[in-house]
Design a protein around this motif. Structure first.
Motif, short mmCIF file in Angstrom:
data_model
loop_
_atom_site.label_atom_id
_atom_site.label_comp_id
_atom_site.label_asym_id
_atom_site.label_seq_id
_atom_site.Cartn_x
_atom_site.Cartn_y
_atom_site.Cartn_z
N UNK A 151 35.53 56.48 25.46
CA UNK A 151 34.51 57.12 24.62
C UNK A 151 33.22 57.37 25.41
N UNK A 152 32.89 56.48 26.33
CA UNK A 152 31.59 56.54 27.01
C UNK A 152 31.65 57.10 28.44
N UNK A 153 32.85 57.12 29.02
CA UNK A 153 32.95 57.54 30.42
C UNK A 153 33.99 58.63 30.60
N UNK A 154 33.77 59.44 31.62
CA UNK A 154 34.76 60.47 31.96
C UNK A 154 35.92 59.83 32.70
N UNK A 155 37.00 60.59 32.87
CA UNK A 155 38.17 60.08 33.58
C UNK A 155 37.83 59.75 35.03
N UNK A 156 37.02 60.61 35.65
CA UNK A 156 36.63 60.35 37.04
C UNK A 156 35.82 59.06 37.15
N UNK A 157 34.95 58.81 36.19
CA UNK A 157 34.13 57.60 36.24
C UNK A 157 34.98 56.35 35.99
N UNK A 158 35.99 56.48 35.12
CA UNK A 158 36.88 55.34 34.87
C UNK A 158 37.70 55.03 36.12
N UNK A 159 38.20 56.09 36.76
CA UNK A 159 38.94 55.90 38.00
C UNK A 159 38.04 55.27 39.06
N UNK A 160 36.80 55.69 39.10
CA UNK A 160 35.84 55.12 40.06
C UNK A 160 35.63 53.63 39.80
N UNK A 161 35.51 53.25 38.53
CA UNK A 161 35.37 51.83 38.20
C UNK A 161 36.60 51.04 38.66
N UNK A 162 37.77 51.60 38.44
CA UNK A 162 39.00 50.93 38.88
C UNK A 162 39.00 50.72 40.39
N UNK A 163 38.69 51.79 41.11
CA UNK A 163 38.67 51.72 42.57
C UNK A 163 37.67 50.68 43.06
N UNK A 164 36.58 50.50 42.33
CA UNK A 164 35.53 49.56 42.75
C UNK A 164 35.83 48.11 42.40
N UNK A 198 39.52 51.92 24.56
CA UNK A 198 39.09 53.07 23.76
C UNK A 198 37.58 53.29 23.92
N UNK A 199 36.83 52.19 23.95
CA UNK A 199 35.39 52.30 24.19
C UNK A 199 35.09 52.94 25.55
N UNK A 200 35.83 52.49 26.53
CA UNK A 200 35.63 53.01 27.88
C UNK A 200 35.84 54.52 27.91
N UNK A 247 43.24 48.29 32.62
CA UNK A 247 43.06 47.43 33.79
C UNK A 247 41.57 47.28 34.13
N UNK A 248 40.83 48.37 33.97
CA UNK A 248 39.38 48.30 34.22
C UNK A 248 38.75 47.30 33.26
N UNK A 249 39.18 47.34 31.99
CA UNK A 249 38.64 46.40 31.00
C UNK A 249 38.98 44.98 31.41
#
Length: 769
Positions: free
Chosen positions: A145-158, A141-143, A118-120
């Motif tokens: 590879x480069x980001x932690x789970x917390x950072x991915x969740x943060x991107x989603x929230x934003x 998969x790239x996401x 969803x972030x992608x």
């Protein structure tokens, strides 16, 4: 056996080929995750003061990791992607299940998107096709590879949409609930987690009844899954939904606009502003200016600096940001204006450090010509002999120019440069003695930083607008010594001075502070800057248009506002007053001169001084003169009779002070005329030609037929002077009497001799037009 090994090797090679392919594609098609966020200005507690749309005119406010509460994280993961913490960007089982259903039904019934996918999709919005789904899987998969789970969740929230131009949990939280995400209740969190799936139909503020039903369904799902305890769920179910679309916060507008321009790449700018203090001082300034409206004074600015943290706690750039008629959006804290007398404390502190003066040092406040520059005092009066502390407390101009001349303009300018006065730094080569009377440009911010250095023992540290999360103390750079800072503070703390407001109410409620006022030429700017151990507060009052007002003055217009703000900010402060530095001592001095007393100094007073620095000059305000018993004639050693003379003390007055007494008919003890039969030639204390100015050019109009003034200053005891024009006697006149003559064109030599044979020459050039 061989087949199994072959199959296993083939599988391993295929796995590694896929890994290599993914890494290769990652290098060829790098992931771009740089969404454009709204700029948020927060106060010292992290609450939003001011919010700006991003470059795409969207409200996309950046949610920091610490703002994602455990409740918010649990709700999102349960609702959107239960296996988020375990998968590597995609959920193969969910993809297989969704694909099977889509084939069976012949239509897309499930997307099987993880939070990463969803972030992608939010970063790379594209049409929903199977090819784009494969691209989405690769990007997910790239996401991972480069980001932690917390950072991915943060991107989603934003990035999640909430309809209209609102994106991100924080934007919705601020605009609908007036809260930051970390303080949302479970009911509010659930409300915000369900809207991104249907942002068009579930519109907060207009579809609240429908949203409430959907919210409660999910709350019950949370309860059944045991995500939250029953009591928490019950409380959330009973909570009403009254959300409406609110205006974005617009507090501290001048500072917010400034910081947005200065920190363009930072989404959340954490300031040191204290919200309640900011709001109250804004109101104080607004109310005060409204009372000045009848005087045609329309604006004011104020800044509050914490001396201990070097941080700005309140920033009011004008009385009303939203008043375009009076230039409300002009930032008076950054506006370059004439400082009036507000630079004098730094000058006197510099002179203290150089040992030139002490607080009780006597100086003459009399009409003085400084090479064509003839300053006047604010009240158009002259006060004769005064002390340095009196000159500063009363903001006298002539003494200040005299001290600047002795300190030297380049030395003082270097001090101002160290204090970060930008306009002075830029124009330093053009500045002269008028600098100390406001002949330069400064800002309220620069002046307030300067006065904060007096509160910090002479150490200059530029006040910061951003919150300092470190406890490390900032001392700054020394611009003057702790000793001279203390002496300045003692003088500026006096209350028997003319710049105290002419209003008993202000005097009655006056805070214990040291302060200095200033009024620019033409009465266009009124300043008042004060400090105690804890705070420095700077105030400017005037019109942004530059229009002068006869009633405008630092004492009666700016200082009452300063007192109002200080009384609100730090009334009855618990902070102790400034301690006397170890290297400041007290001594007896002659009240007449401020120098160390001689036997004839009958009136002695106590003065502060800096041992090893302050001058140790002995007093010479009186001198012994040989006179006849009737005191009608004086004698020198050359003509002294062997008998019939007595020695008596007479005032040792400077020529400028004698001139002042004579022209204003002030009685003083005069030295009797010198023995006319004396043949001695005196070489010291020659007449001082105060006008015309040596080396000057004078343009004379033939129509007006003007004459040029001849004026000089002589010692006590001189009775007559002789004026010469081009070495020819022009006129003999009593000492201190003005003479006029009509000059010829060209270069002219003017000489003045006194009755003791002492002579002074100057040259001028006259041009007739």
């Amino acid at each position: 056996m061989f087949g199994n090994r072959f199959f296993r090797n083939k599988f391993i090679r295929g796995f590694f080929l896929i890994i290599i392919l993914i890494f290769s594609l990652d290098l060829i098609f790098p992931l771009q995750t740089n969404p454009q966020y709204s700029t948020l200005i927060t106060d010292s507690d992290g609450r939003v003061l001011h919010a700006f749309l991003n470059s795409q005119d969207k409200w996309r406010m950046f949610t920091e990791l610490q703002e994602i509460s455990p409740k918010l994280e649990k709700a999102i993961i349960f609702k959107e992607d239960k296996w988020f913490r375990w998968h590597f960007g995609i959920n193969p089982i969910a993809i297989f299940r969704a694909g099977f259903r889509n084939v069976i039904t012949g239509r897309r019934t499930s997307g099987a998107s993880t939070i990463s996918m969803q972030v992608v999709r939010l970063l790379y919005p594209k049409e929903r096709t199977y090819l784009n789904k494969l691209t989405e899987i690769f990007r997910a998969l790239q996401l991972e590879l480069h980001y932690s789970k917390d950072e991915i969740l943060q991107l989603y929230v934003n990035l999640v949409p909430f309809g209209s131009n609102i994106e991100g949990i924080k934007s919705a939280s601020i605009l609908y609930f007036k809260k930051s995400p970390e303080v949302l209740s479970l009911a509010e969190i659930t409300t915000l987690t369900i809207i991104p799936n249907r942002p068009s139909s579930l519109r907060l503020g207009t579809k609240n009844a429908l949203i409430l039903k959907e919210r409660n369904k999910w709350l019950k799902s949370f309860q059944q899954a045991g995500i939250f305890d029953s009591q928490t769920i019950e409380d959330a179910l009973s909570e009403p939904l009254n959300a409406v679309r609110n205006e974005a916060p617009k507090l501290a507008p001048h500072l917010s606009v400034r910081l947005q321009k200065e920190y363009k790449t930072i989404p959340n700018i954490h300031t040191s502003i204290i919200r309640n203090k900011q709001l109250q001082i804004e109101q104080i300034v607004k109310n005060y200016v409204s009372r000045l409206f009848s005087m045609n004074i329309h604006n004011a600015a104020a800044i509050v600096i914490n001396n201990q943290t070097h941080q700005v706690e309140a920033y009011v750039g004008s009385s009303d940001f939203y008043n375009p008629a009076d230039g409300g959006q002009v930032d008076g804290i950054q506006a370059i204006r004439s400082p009036g007398s507000t630079l004098k404390p730094l000058l006197y502190a510099t002179a203290f450090d150089k040992g030139i003066i002490t607080p009780k040092t006597a100086i003459n406040d009399v009409p003085t010509n400084f090479g064509g520059f003839e300053p006047e005092n604010f009240d158009k009066l002259f006060h004769g002999k005064v002390s340095i502390e009196y000159a500063l407390a009363n903001s006298l101009n002539i003494p200040a120019v005299k001290v600047l001349k002795e300190v030297s303009t380049p030395v003082f300018i270097e001090k101002l440069k160290k204090s970060d006065f930008q306009a002075i730094r830029k124009n330093s080569s053009k500045l002269g003695l008028s600098l100390i009377l406001g002949g330069c440009g400064v800002t309220l911010e620069e002046l307030s930083n300067l006065y904060a250095s007096f509160a910090n023992q002479g150490y200059y540290a530029k006040a910061k607008f951003l919150k300092n999360f470190s406890d490390e103390a900032v001392k700054g750079e020394a611009i003057v010594s702790p000793e001279s800072s203390f002496l300045i503070t003692q003088i500026l703390n006096q209350v028997t001075r003319p710049d105290l407001p002419n209003n008993y109410d202000y005097t009655y409620r006056m805070p214990k502070i040291a302060w200095k006022t200033g009024t620019s030429f033409g009465k266009k700017d009124a300043w008042s800057i004060g400090y105690n151990a804890k705070y420095t507060i700077g105030v400017w009052v005037g019109n942004f248009s530059g229009q002068g007002v006869p009633e405008l003055s630092g004492a009666n217009i700016a200082t009452p506002l300063l007192f109002d703000i200080f009384n609100f900010t730090d009334y009855n402060s618990s902070e102790k007053w400034f301690r006397t530095p170890e290297n400041v001592s007290m001594r007896k001095v002659c009240a007449e001169s401020g120098d160390l007393p001689e036997d004839f100094c009958t009136h002695q007073i106590i003065d502060y001084y800096i041992p090893g620095v302050s001058k140790m000059t002995r007093c010479s305000h009186l001198k012994n003169i040989w006179v006849n018993p009737s005191e009608t004639m004086s004698f020198c050693n050359r003509c002294l009779p062997s008998e019939g003379v007595i020695q008596k003390l007479y005032p040792n007055l400077s020529p400028e002070l004698v001139r002042f007494y004579e022209t204003r008919h002030i009685n003083y003890q005069k030295i009797p005329p010198h023995n006319p039969d004396c043949t001695r030639i005196f070489n010291d204390n020659a007449p001082v030609i105060s006008f015309p100015t040596d080396g000057s050019e004078y343009f004379m109009s033939k129509e007006d037929n003007p004459e040029l003034l001849l004026d000089c200053q002589v010692n006590n005891g001189v009775k007559e002077v002789y004026w010469y024009i081009n070495d020819k006697l022009f006129k003999k006149v009593p000492a201190n009497q003005n003479v006029f003559f009509k000059p010829e064109a060209g270069k002219i030599k003017i000489s003045c001799s006194d009755d003791r044979g002492r002579n002074t020459d100057i040259w001028i050039t006259v041009k007739w037009q």
